[in-house]
Design a protein around this motif. Structure first.
Motif, PDB file in Angstrom:
ATOM      1  N   SER A  98      31.986  48.749  67.842  1.00 56.40           N
ATOM      2  CA  SER A  98      32.623  48.103  68.985  1.00 56.40           C
ATOM      3  C   SER A  98      31.701  48.174  70.207  1.00 56.40           C
ATOM      4  CB  SER A  98      33.945  48.795  69.317  1.00 56.40           C
ATOM      5  OG  SER A  98      33.699  50.115  69.763  1.00 56.40           O
ATOM      6  N   VAL A  99      32.023  47.386  71.218  1.00 58.99           N
ATOM      7  CA  VAL A  99      31.262  47.410  72.469  1.00 58.99           C
ATOM      8  C   VAL A  99      31.282  48.808  73.060  1.00 58.99           C
ATOM      9  CG1 VAL A  99      31.195  46.558  74.846  1.00 58.99           C
ATOM     10  CG2 VAL A  99      31.670  44.971  72.959  1.00 58.99           C
ATOM     11  N   GLU A 100      32.445  49.444  72.987  1.00 65.12           N
ATOM     12  CA  GLU A 100      32.592  50.791  73.540  1.00 65.12           C
ATOM     13  C   GLU A 100      31.712  51.805  72.800  1.00 65.12           C
ATOM     14  OE1 GLU A 100      35.987  48.307  74.607  1.00 65.12           O
ATOM     15  OE2 GLU A 100      35.062  48.794  72.673  1.00 65.12           O
ATOM     16  N   GLU A 101      31.656  51.692  71.483  1.00 63.97           N
ATOM     17  CA  GLU A 101      30.828  52.612  70.701  1.00 63.97           C
ATOM     18  C   GLU A 101      29.351  52.442  71.035  1.00 63.97           C
ATOM     19  OE1 GLU A 101      33.152  53.455  66.531  1.00 63.97           O
ATOM     20  OE2 GLU A 101      32.476  51.407  66.909  1.00 63.97           O
ATOM     21  N   ILE A 102      28.937  51.223  71.226  1.00 63.00           N
ATOM     22  CA  ILE A 102      27.539  50.964  71.588  1.00 63.00           C
ATOM     23  C   ILE A 102      27.226  51.536  72.968  1.00 63.00           C
ATOM     24  CG2 ILE A 102      25.880  49.149  72.139  1.00 63.00           C
ATOM     25  CD1 ILE A 102      27.260  47.490  69.889  1.00 63.00           C
ATOM     26  N   LYS A 103      28.170  51.411  73.894  1.00 68.00           N
ATOM     27  CA  LYS A 103      27.984  51.998  75.222  1.00 68.00           C
ATOM     28  C   LYS A 103      27.841  53.516  75.127  1.00 68.00           C
ATOM     29  CE  LYS A 103      30.353  48.525  78.065  1.00 68.00           C
ATOM     30  NZ  LYS A 103      31.535  48.256  78.943  1.00 68.00           N
ATOM     31  N   VAL A 104      28.638  54.132  74.270  1.00 66.47           N
ATOM     32  CA  VAL A 104      28.568  55.580  74.080  1.00 66.47           C
ATOM     33  C   VAL A 104      27.201  55.977  73.522  1.00 66.47           C
ATOM     34  CG1 VAL A 104      29.437  57.502  72.693  1.00 66.47           C
ATOM     35  CG2 VAL A 104      31.037  55.968  73.854  1.00 66.47           C
ATOM     36  N   LEU A 105      26.684  55.209  72.568  1.00 68.53           N
ATOM     37  CA  LEU A 105      25.374  55.502  71.992  1.00 68.53           C
ATOM     38  C   LEU A 105      24.277  55.415  73.054  1.00 68.53           C
ATOM     39  CD1 LEU A 105      25.722  53.612  68.590  1.00 68.53           C
ATOM     40  CD2 LEU A 105      25.388  56.075  68.858  1.00 68.53           C
ATOM     41  N   HIS A 106      24.329  54.402  73.889  1.00 66.38           N
ATOM     42  CA  HIS A 106      23.354  54.273  74.980  1.00 66.38           C
ATOM     43  C   HIS A 106      23.463  55.461  75.940  1.00 66.38           C
ATOM     44  CE1 HIS A 106      21.294  50.456  74.456  1.00 66.38           C
ATOM     45  NE2 HIS A 106      22.431  49.825  74.206  1.00 66.38           N
ATOM     46  N   ALA A 107      24.693  55.828  76.260  1.00 68.03           N
ATOM     47  CA  ALA A 107      24.906  56.950  77.174  1.00 68.03           C
ATOM     48  C   ALA A 107      24.371  58.252  76.588  1.00 68.03           C
ATOM     49  CB  ALA A 107      26.391  57.080  77.497  1.00 68.03           C
ATOM     50  N   MET A 108      24.542  58.428  75.278  1.00 66.70           N
ATOM     51  CA  MET A 108      24.038  59.631  74.620  1.00 66.70           C
ATOM     52  C   MET A 108      22.527  59.743  74.771  1.00 66.70           C
ATOM     53  SD  MET A 108      26.149  59.924  71.043  1.00 66.70           S
ATOM     54  CE  MET A 108      27.743  60.754  70.967  1.00 66.70           C
ATOM     55  N   ILE A 109      21.828  58.638  74.593  1.00 66.62           N
ATOM     56  CA  ILE A 109      20.369  58.654  74.696  1.00 66.62           C
ATOM     57  C   ILE A 109      19.944  59.093  76.089  1.00 66.62           C
ATOM     58  CG2 ILE A 109      18.284  57.236  74.649  1.00 66.62           C
ATOM     59  CD1 ILE A 109      19.719  55.481  72.541  1.00 66.62           C
ATOM     60  N   GLU A 110      20.581  58.530  77.115  1.00 71.00           N
ATOM     61  CA  GLU A 110      20.239  58.905  78.492  1.00 71.00           C
ATOM     62  C   GLU A 110      20.577  60.362  78.764  1.00 71.00           C
ATOM     63  OE1 GLU A 110      18.441  57.076  80.575  1.00 71.00           O
ATOM     64  OE2 GLU A 110      18.319  55.759  78.823  1.00 71.00           O
ATOM     65  N   GLU A 111      21.727  60.803  78.284  1.00 67.24           N
ATOM     66  CA  GLU A 111      22.160  62.180  78.494  1.00 67.24           C
ATOM     67  C   GLU A 111      21.214  63.166  77.802  1.00 67.24           C
ATOM     68  OE1 GLU A 111      24.781  65.319  79.729  1.00 67.24           O
ATOM     69  OE2 GLU A 111      24.535  63.238  80.374  1.00 67.24           O
ATOM     70  N   ASP A 112      20.716  62.782  76.642  1.00 64.15           N
ATOM     71  CA  ASP A 112      19.886  63.688  75.856  1.00 64.15           C
ATOM     72  C   ASP A 112      18.500  63.908  76.455  1.00 64.15           C
ATOM     73  OD1 ASP A 112      22.023  63.806  74.179  1.00 64.15           O
ATOM     74  OD2 ASP A 112      21.146  62.593  72.577  1.00 64.15           O
ATOM     75  N   ARG A 113      18.107  63.079  77.409  1.00 65.71           N
ATOM     76  CA  ARG A 113      16.791  63.249  78.034  1.00 65.71           C
ATOM     77  C   ARG A 113      16.658  64.589  78.745  1.00 65.71           C
ATOM     78  NH1 ARG A 113      14.019  58.736  77.402  1.00 65.71           N
ATOM     79  NH2 ARG A 113      15.163  56.778  77.135  1.00 65.71           N
ATOM     80  N   LYS A 114      17.772  65.144  79.187  1.00 65.34           N
ATOM     81  CA  LYS A 114      17.701  66.425  79.893  1.00 65.34           C
ATOM     82  C   LYS A 114      17.362  67.576  78.956  1.00 65.34           C
ATOM     83  CE  LYS A 114      22.681  67.458  79.611  1.00 65.34           C
ATOM     84  NZ  LYS A 114      23.929  67.552  80.394  1.00 65.34           N
ATOM     85  N   TYR A 115      17.398  67.322  77.641  1.00 67.44           N
ATOM     86  CA  TYR A 115      17.106  68.371  76.663  1.00 67.44           C
ATOM     87  C   TYR A 115      15.687  68.270  76.097  1.00 67.44           C
ATOM     88  CZ  TYR A 115      22.208  68.832  76.588  1.00 67.44           C
ATOM     89  OH  TYR A 115      23.522  69.006  76.934  1.00 67.44           O
ATOM     90  N   GLU A 168      10.569  62.989  72.844  1.00 71.54           N
ATOM     91  CA  GLU A 168      10.446  61.708  73.553  1.00 71.54           C
ATOM     92  C   GLU A 168      10.376  60.557  72.566  1.00 71.54           C
ATOM     93  OE1 GLU A 168      10.778  59.535  76.713  1.00 71.54           O
ATOM     94  OE2 GLU A 168      10.222  61.604  77.171  1.00 71.54           O
ATOM     95  N   MET A 169       9.597  60.739  71.507  1.00 72.49           N
ATOM     96  CA  MET A 169       9.483  59.698  70.482  1.00 72.49           C
ATOM     97  C   MET A 169      10.829  59.459  69.802  1.00 72.49           C
ATOM     98  SD  MET A 169       5.860  60.641  68.635  1.00 72.49           S
ATOM     99  CE  MET A 169       6.228  59.487  67.307  1.00 72.49           C
ATOM    100  N   ALA A 170      11.544  60.536  69.504  1.00 67.80           N
ATOM    101  CA  ALA A 170      12.827  60.413  68.816  1.00 67.80           C
ATOM    102  C   ALA A 170      13.825  59.615  69.658  1.00 67.80           C
ATOM    103  CB  ALA A 170      13.395  61.787  68.502  1.00 67.80           C
ATOM    104  N   LEU A 171      13.841  59.852  70.972  1.00 67.44           N
ATOM    105  CA  LEU A 171      14.767  59.121  71.837  1.00 67.44           C
ATOM    106  C   LEU A 171      14.395  57.637  71.900  1.00 67.44           C
ATOM    107  CD1 LEU A 171      15.453  61.583  74.804  1.00 67.44           C
ATOM    108  CD2 LEU A 171      16.807  61.159  72.745  1.00 67.44           C
ATOM    109  N   ALA A 172      13.105  57.344  71.888  1.00 68.22           N
ATOM    110  CA  ALA A 172      12.670  55.945  71.862  1.00 68.22           C
ATOM    111  C   ALA A 172      13.105  55.281  70.554  1.00 68.22           C
ATOM    112  CB  ALA A 172      11.151  55.862  72.024  1.00 68.22           C
ATOM    113  N   GLU A 173      13.011  56.034  69.470  1.00 66.93           N
ATOM    114  CA  GLU A 173      13.463  55.518  68.167  1.00 66.93           C
ATOM    115  C   GLU A 173      14.975  55.325  68.156  1.00 66.93           C
ATOM    116  OE1 GLU A 173      11.858  58.513  65.598  1.00 66.93           O
ATOM    117  OE2 GLU A 173       9.812  58.067  66.248  1.00 66.93           O
ATOM    118  N   HIS A 174      15.698  56.249  68.775  1.00 67.15           N
ATOM    119  CA  HIS A 174      17.151  56.104  68.889  1.00 67.15           C
ATOM    120  C   HIS A 174      17.502  54.813  69.624  1.00 67.15           C
ATOM    121  CE1 HIS A 174      18.390  60.619  68.360  1.00 67.15           C
ATOM    122  NE2 HIS A 174      17.849  60.099  67.275  1.00 67.15           N
TER     123      HIS A 174
END
Length: 217
Positions: A98-115, A168-174
């Motif tokens: 769904s659109v919402e699930e895709i938004k969550v996936l995008h948000a996860m990628i941005e959130e994960d940058r802090k790790y 960094e590479m993994a997040l780009a792949e995500h």
């Protein structure tokens, strides 16, 4: 001690502790210590240990049980199965997310940058990201099989995300995977996810080769 939102079942408690790295491959699990740590009686702990041994998550070492580890061939077999199942999950997610699930996936990628400088935390976040794709596949049987595969991933001593630059590479792949899902391009989503796991496997192999070389030197 357990927190309010943590599972209370002894099996789930021990399995979760292995999954997040409290207990690592080769660690010895002592019934009395587990009962005290998790605040449960020894009987359910004993039953949980027997169940985990049956599932090969634990290995008997004399009279003791230790967390299992995977040899080279087992690791290769695990990645092969994981790539096929996760590739299918990405393909199905491209059709059903769904659109919402895709938004969550995008948000996860941005959130994960802090790790990025915290491999263990990034590894946990990485599992959450992959599980979100599994759920978006809308196939409960596939999700169940992938849960078993990811459970076995906890038997690998280190995360591939600990390698320099791999986070960094993994997040780009995500991001590439999510963009393919967002476009509804099932073939691309499957290919991108398989490539992602191929890179992760290659990183592990290089790390293992380096460790062997260092030990022989």
């Amino acid at each position: 001690m357990t927190r309010p939102n943590e599972p209370k079942d002894a099996y789930e408690l021990i399995l979760n502790a292995i999954d997040i790295g409290i207990y690592r491959p080769g660690d010895r699990l002592v019934e009395s210590e587990l009962a005290e740590r998790f605040g449960v009686s020894r009987t359910p702990v004993r039953e949980a240990l027997q169940r985990l041994e049956t599932q090969t998550m634990l290995t008997r070492d004399g009279r003791s049980l230790i967390v299992s580890s995977l040899d080279h061939n087992q690791m290769a077999e695990l990645y092969e199965v994981r790539a096929e199942l996760e590739g299918l999950a990405a393909r199905l997610a491209a059709k059903h997310a769904s659109v919402e699930e895709i938004k969550v996936l995008h948000a996860m990628i941005e959130e994960d940058r802090k790790y990025l400088n915290q491999p263990r935390e990034l590894s946990i976040a990485n599992r959450r990201f992959h599980r979100q794709i599994h759920l978006a596949s809308r196939n409960r049987y596939l999700v169940q099989q992938l849960e078993m595969v990811h459970r076995s991933m906890a038997l690998l001593a280190e995360t591939s995300l600990a390698a320099d630059g791999r986070g960094e590479m993994a997040l780009a792949e995500h991001l590439a995977i999510v963009q393919a899902i967002e476009k509804g391009d099932a073939a691309s989503a499957e290919r991108r996810l398989k490539e992602h796991l191929s890179f992760a496997f290659e990183t592990r192999l290089k790390a293992d080769a380096g460790e062997i070389g260092a030990g022989d030197a």
